[in-house]
Design a protein around this motif. Structure first.
Motif, short mmCIF file in Angstrom:
data_model
loop_
_atom_site.label_atom_id
_atom_site.label_comp_id
_atom_site.label_asym_id
_atom_site.label_seq_id
_atom_site.Cartn_x
_atom_site.Cartn_y
_atom_site.Cartn_z
N THR A 59 26.58 21.80 23.21
CA THR A 59 27.93 21.95 23.78
C THR A 59 27.87 22.34 25.26
O THR A 59 28.87 22.23 25.96
CB THR A 59 28.77 23.00 23.01
N THR A 63 30.49 22.24 28.51
CA THR A 63 30.93 23.43 29.25
C THR A 63 30.38 23.47 30.68
O THR A 63 31.07 23.95 31.58
CB THR A 63 30.55 24.73 28.50
N GLY A 293 39.00 23.39 22.26
CA GLY A 293 38.06 23.95 21.29
C GLY A 293 38.10 23.19 19.97
O GLY A 293 37.05 22.87 19.39
N GLY A 419 37.23 27.87 25.60
CA GLY A 419 37.71 27.49 24.27
C GLY A 419 36.63 26.80 23.46
O GLY A 419 36.48 27.06 22.25
N THR A 420 35.84 25.94 24.12
CA THR A 420 34.72 25.25 23.45
C THR A 420 33.71 26.27 22.93
O THR A 420 33.29 26.21 21.76
CB THR A 420 34.03 24.29 24.44
N SER A 421 33.31 27.22 23.80
CA SER A 421 32.30 28.21 23.41
C SER A 421 32.81 29.12 22.29
O SER A 421 32.10 29.40 21.32
CB SER A 421 31.92 29.07 24.61
N ALA A 423 35.29 28.54 20.14
CA ALA A 423 35.52 27.80 18.89
C ALA A 423 34.20 27.54 18.14
O ALA A 423 34.13 27.71 16.92
CB ALA A 423 36.23 26.48 19.18
N THR A 424 33.15 27.13 18.87
CA THR A 424 31.87 26.84 18.19
C THR A 424 31.26 28.12 17.62
O THR A 424 30.73 28.13 16.51
CB THR A 424 30.86 26.16 19.14
N SER A 490 44.29 28.76 15.04
CA SER A 490 44.78 28.10 16.25
C SER A 490 46.26 27.75 16.12
O SER A 490 47.03 27.86 17.09
CB SER A 490 43.97 26.82 16.52
#
Length: 521
Positions: A59, A63, A293, A419-421, A423-424, A490
């Motif tokens: 990911t 990011t 995310g 949001g990506t970090s 969420a994962t 969410s």
């Protein structure tokens, strides 16, 4: 307060074929840029596997691009004054093509992340300047039409991104998701230079806030590194994570003090004194972080646990733009007549509905069950950007709109990366918890578990193979339950964001729809 730009020469709008070709070229550059934020999503398992890293580390491909892009966006105003709109736009497109090629030839994950960060940084000025040049190509009365055309491009790209990314990954090889930018960039650069080279903006030397920029890079970079490495290093049990957290907090504090007292700040924080700006910008940032995310988690889950290929995962993600393309021009042309807070509220309610629908998925969900919420999400996308940008920029004088657009975009892109970090990390933590709970019920006293064990045993499986099969089933269920938790949480957060939109005052005057739309995306 940012320095005022020098007096600009007002260029007449383009006419006929020149305007059509100008719109195509600027839209192509935007398309290429936005495509790169989504094209890698479905290719992450392939990239991670090929370069020998975990999907969590994979990911970083997303990011690193987003963080570098976020840092570059607020610099667009400063660089435009120094180099001119057209020259800066051309440099951005050409450097984007070069860094895309470098991403494609990256031999390992470390190099790929470095090149993706460079790609994100040089891409910073491309989107704001494509809007600025497009608005200068149309008469003021048609500004809404210009922005509707532009926003359709930004909505088609997320549709094409997963489809192209998936097809290329399955049928050619993942480096081609980056090489594809080169022919698009050549066409966009050639047409733009032909049409716009004599329409450049006036330039003058303005001082760069070097200390402010360094502090910005330091706190954003430290915060993102902390979020990306946290799971791997067991969060605050690690000295590295504690150090990154301290650096982020201290650098942010110094950044605030410096930017509020410097004569030429890299980020104009005085904009936060305006209620419409901070309520609109924060609502946009948090909503985009939630959206992005979830956009990253869905294809990961489909490919890792549901047996989907990259192409099939792309087909699930693609329809998000279908209804958005239909409704966006309607929103662009009516946002001046309808209270934008109503549109934004409607968008958040539809996002919540979509995520609530996803929170009811199970491992038996078929292709269409998974795709329907994606189609509905297109409605939310159409009513999301333009109304929130209109709220954020309402009441600002034209000379402050570039700084406000830069700052709100910085918040949005940074929130997307975070949001990506988050969420994962949340997904993996919840999956581990559900796995532990499910394993507790797998024993001889459990009738369902007993029948599965005896069934597999009678099929000729050895005990180790039986346990391996059961563990795979438990993994699949645990990841599904964890995804359900993420989707439901969410959905609740989208509902809770609605009051933030209504803190803004109704728009009466100030930035028109055209000016406001110029800060969109």
């Amino acid at each position: 307060m940012a320095t005022a730009a020098p007096a600009q020469v007002a260029h007449a709008p383009l006419e006929g074929a020149a305007r059509v070709w100008g719109t195509i070229a600027l839209s192509a550059a935007t398309f290429m840029n936005v495509l790169d934020t989504s094209i890698a999503n479905v290719s992450l398992p392939a990239i991670s596997g090929d370069l020998g890293v975990s999907s969590t580390q994979g990911t970083w491909v997303i990011t690193s691009f987003a963080v570098a892009n976020a840092i570059a966006v607020p610099l667009t105003g400063f660089m435009t004054q120094r180099f001119g709109q057209v020259r800066l736009f051309m440099a951005s497109v050409i450097l984007f093509m070069i860094t895309s090629f470098m991403c494609g030839i990256a031999p390992n994950m470390t190099t790929l992340i470095l090149f993706r960060a460079m790609q994100g940084f040089v891409a910073g000025p491309m989107i704001p300047l494509s809007q600025t040049l497009l608005l200068s190509s149309y008469p003021r009365a048609k500004a809404g039409l210009a922005m509707a055309m532009w926003s359709m491009t930004t909505l088609v790209a997320p549709v094409m991104g997963p489809l192209l990314g998936g097809w290329i990954t399955d049928n050619i090889s993942w480096p081609w998701i980056f090489y594809i930018n080169i022919p698009v960039g050549v066409v966009a650069a050639a047409i733009t230079w032909t049409l716009y080279r004599k329409r450049d903006s006036a330039t003058h030397k303005v001082p760069i806030d070097g200390i402010g920029l360094a502090l910005l890079v330091l706190w954003v970079g430290s915060l993102q590194l902390m979020l990306d490495k946290g799971k791997e290093l067991d969060w605050f049990h690690s000295a590295v994570i504690v150090t990154l957290a301290v650096v982020a907090v201290v650098a942010f504090a110094f950044f605030l003090v410096w930017e509020l007292t410097d004569k030429h700040p890299v980020v104009d924080l005085s904009l936060f004194a305006r209620r419409n700006f901070w309520s609109g910008a924060f609502a946009t940032a948090v909503a985009y972080g939630l959206f992005f995310g979830n956009v990253v988690i869905l294809p990961l889950w489909l490919q890792q646990y549901m047996g989907y290929t990259a192409t099939q995962a792309g087909m699930i993600m693609a329809p998000v733009g279908l209804l958005a393309i239909f409704f966006s021009p309607v929103v662009g042309l009516t946002v001046a007549k309808v209270d934008p807070r109503r549109y934004a509220t409607f968008s958040f309610l539809v996002f919540a509905l979509v995520l609530w629908m996803r929170s009811h998925f199970n491992t038996q969900a078929d292709f269409w069950t998974i795709m329907i919420p994606t189609i509905v999400q297109g409605v939310a996308m159409a009513f999301f950007f333009i109304p929130l940008v209109t709220i954020t920029l309402s009441g600002l004088t034209p000379d402050r709109i570039p700084a406000a657009s830069g700052l709100s975009n910085f918040l949005r892109i940074t929130a997307g990366a975070m949001g990506t970090s988050i969420a994962t990390t949340f997904w993996e933590n919840r999956a581990a918890l559900h796995h532990a709970q499910l394993v507790e019920s797998v024993n001889t006293g459990n009738a369902a578990a007993g029948s599965v064990i005896s069934g597999l045993g009678s099929s000729g499986f050895g005990m180790d193979q039986v346990l391996g099969q059961i563990n795979r089933i438990v993994d699949q269920q645990a990841s599904m339950l964890a995804a359900n938790d993420l989707f439901f949480g969410s959905a609740v957060l989208f509902i809770l964001l609605i009051p933030l939109v209504w803190l803004a005052r109704p728009q009466r005057s100030g930035a028109g729809a055209g000016d406001a739309a110029a800060g969109a995306h």
